[in-house]
Design an enzyme around this catalytic site. Sequence first.
Site, mmCIF file in Angstrom:
data_model
loop_
_atom_site.group_PDB
_atom_site.id
_atom_site.type_symbol
_atom_site.label_atom_id
_atom_site.label_comp_id
_atom_site.label_asym_id
_atom_site.label_seq_id
_atom_site.Cartn_x
_atom_site.Cartn_y
_atom_site.Cartn_z
ATOM 1 N N ASN A 1 57.932 83.384 68.855
ATOM 2 C CA ASN A 1 57.123 82.806 67.645
ATOM 3 C C ASN A 1 57.606 81.630 67.210
ATOM 4 O O ASN A 1 58.718 81.684 66.521
ATOM 5 C CB ASN A 1 57.153 84.054 66.514
ATOM 6 C CG ASN A 1 56.421 83.411 65.300
ATOM 7 O OD1 ASN A 1 55.702 82.439 65.378
ATOM 8 N ND2 ASN A 1 56.703 84.150 64.011
ATOM 9 N N LYS B 1 56.740 79.738 65.036
ATOM 10 C CA LYS B 1 56.431 79.201 63.534
ATOM 11 C C LYS B 1 56.032 77.792 63.373
ATOM 12 O O LYS B 1 55.206 77.024 64.503
ATOM 13 C CB LYS B 1 57.674 79.444 62.764
ATOM 14 C CG LYS B 1 58.103 80.767 62.964
ATOM 15 C CD LYS B 1 58.929 81.619 61.971
ATOM 16 C CE LYS B 1 59.290 83.120 62.319
ATOM 17 N NZ LYS B 1 60.194 83.573 61.374
ATOM 18 N N HIS C 1 51.873 88.783 59.875
ATOM 19 C CA HIS C 1 53.384 88.449 59.882
ATOM 20 C C HIS C 1 53.841 88.295 58.388
ATOM 21 O O HIS C 1 52.971 87.815 57.706
ATOM 22 C CB HIS C 1 53.551 86.975 60.454
ATOM 23 C CG HIS C 1 55.163 86.661 60.704
ATOM 24 N ND1 HIS C 1 55.655 86.294 59.481
ATOM 25 C CD2 HIS C 1 56.070 87.024 61.873
ATOM 26 C CE1 HIS C 1 57.163 86.281 60.005
ATOM 27 N NE2 HIS C 1 57.289 86.484 61.238
ATOM 28 N N GLU D 1 55.446 86.418 56.679
ATOM 29 C CA GLU D 1 55.341 85.172 56.130
ATOM 30 C C GLU D 1 53.959 84.754 55.760
ATOM 31 O O GLU D 1 53.663 83.993 54.668
ATOM 32 C CB GLU D 1 56.000 83.975 56.958
ATOM 33 C CG GLU D 1 57.487 83.947 57.229
ATOM 34 C CD GLU D 1 58.029 83.501 58.432
ATOM 35 O OE1 GLU D 1 57.348 82.713 59.284
ATOM 36 O OE2 GLU D 1 59.230 83.831 58.466
ATOM 37 N N GLU E 1 59.257 94.339 61.777
ATOM 38 C CA GLU E 1 60.112 93.491 61.502
ATOM 39 C C GLU E 1 60.654 93.634 60.169
ATOM 40 O O GLU E 1 59.648 93.190 59.085
ATOM 41 C CB GLU E 1 59.492 91.931 61.472
ATOM 42 C CG GLU E 1 58.674 91.776 62.875
ATOM 43 C CD GLU E 1 58.747 90.046 62.987
ATOM 44 O OE1 GLU E 1 59.458 89.583 63.877
ATOM 45 O OE2 GLU E 1 57.908 89.562 62.477
ATOM 46 N N GLY F 1 64.926 85.666 60.064
ATOM 47 C CA GLY F 1 65.638 84.149 60.003
ATOM 48 C C GLY F 1 66.843 84.237 59.202
ATOM 49 O O GLY F 1 67.317 83.218 58.713
ATOM 50 N N SER G 1 66.059 88.146 63.759
ATOM 51 C CA SER G 1 67.285 87.841 64.169
ATOM 52 C C SER G 1 67.638 88.220 65.520
ATOM 53 O O SER G 1 68.646 88.764 65.790
ATOM 54 C CB SER G 1 68.213 87.986 63.314
ATOM 55 O OG SER G 1 68.144 87.305 61.920
HETATM 56 P P1 PGA Z 1 63.668 85.373 63.494
HETATM 57 O O1 PGA Z 1 62.204 85.387 63.250
HETATM 58 O O2 PGA Z 1 64.050 85.864 64.828
HETATM 59 O O3 PGA Z 1 64.156 83.762 63.354
HETATM 60 O O4 PGA Z 1 64.391 86.227 62.689
HETATM 61 C C1 PGA Z 1 61.466 86.735 63.699
HETATM 62 C C2 PGA Z 1 60.148 86.314 63.186
HETATM 63 O O5 PGA Z 1 59.700 85.960 62.012
HETATM 64 O O6 PGA Z 1 59.079 86.881 63.814
#
Ligand code: PGA
Length: 258
Positions: free
Chosen positions: A10, A12, A100, A102, A172, A178, A218
């Site tokens: 992903n 982003k 997601h 976000e 998640e 992140g 992460s």
């Molecule tokens: P990250 O993001 O691996 O940077 O923690 C995962 C995600 O949001 O899908």
Amino acid sequence: MSRKPLISGNWKMHLNHFEALKLVQELSYAVTVDDVEEVDISLHPPFTDIRTVQTVCESDRLPFHVGAQHCHFEAKGAFTGEVAPSMLAKLNVSYVIVGHSERREVFGETDEMVNAKVKAILANEMIPIMCCGETLDEREAGGAEEKVAGQVKAGLAGVSAEQVGALVIAYEPIWAIGTGKTASAEDAQDMCAFVRSTVSEAFGADAASSVRIQYGGSVKPTNAHELLTQSDIDGALVGGASLEAESFSRIVQYRLSE
Ligand code: PGA
């Protein structure tokens, strides 16, 4: 039932289409034919890169599924800035991330919208990767399971058991996205097993045994092996570590590291 793991990058809001092309080419050297026999790989660039990624994957026959990060649920209309599922299907997109955290937290996506998107993605013969997960406050208050079960049931309401069995759910925990903090392999396994039992309760044992459940938050080359060898974890949704060929390919090759 053996489920082929799906490792998804992903990206982003990172990488323009030139940078995307470079990353896909680097990945094509780093990922081997053996890797893709063992795992499916999907790349989820920003919308402006999808055509470029599709073109290089098809012309060079690269073993990556093209993905998207988001779409609208309506087929067309006056929705400034949005992209319809059929437009993604036309670009041979196979997997679309939906719900997601976000999108839910920053853009106000509700379970009802997630549900409408899941149905629209399926209607366009693409595979939803539906995200769920709890905040740190919810976890500490003992509410992680309730939150996740609610998101899974609401997001998949009205979808057939057969369709549920063929889609992907990404667990998640929001506090791990992140932040560099990863759920322990044991916690991640417990929650993915819980997601599977929720699917079983709502859609039956067949759907539960074939639905693929990813862990996200992460995921890095150093923790991928431990997470991805858990019995209920069928792949990873990777953010930060998917932006570099070296780290993403090492996650894809998690079986080789301990
Ligand atoms: P990250 O993001 O691996 O940077 O923690 C995962 C995600 O949001 O899908």
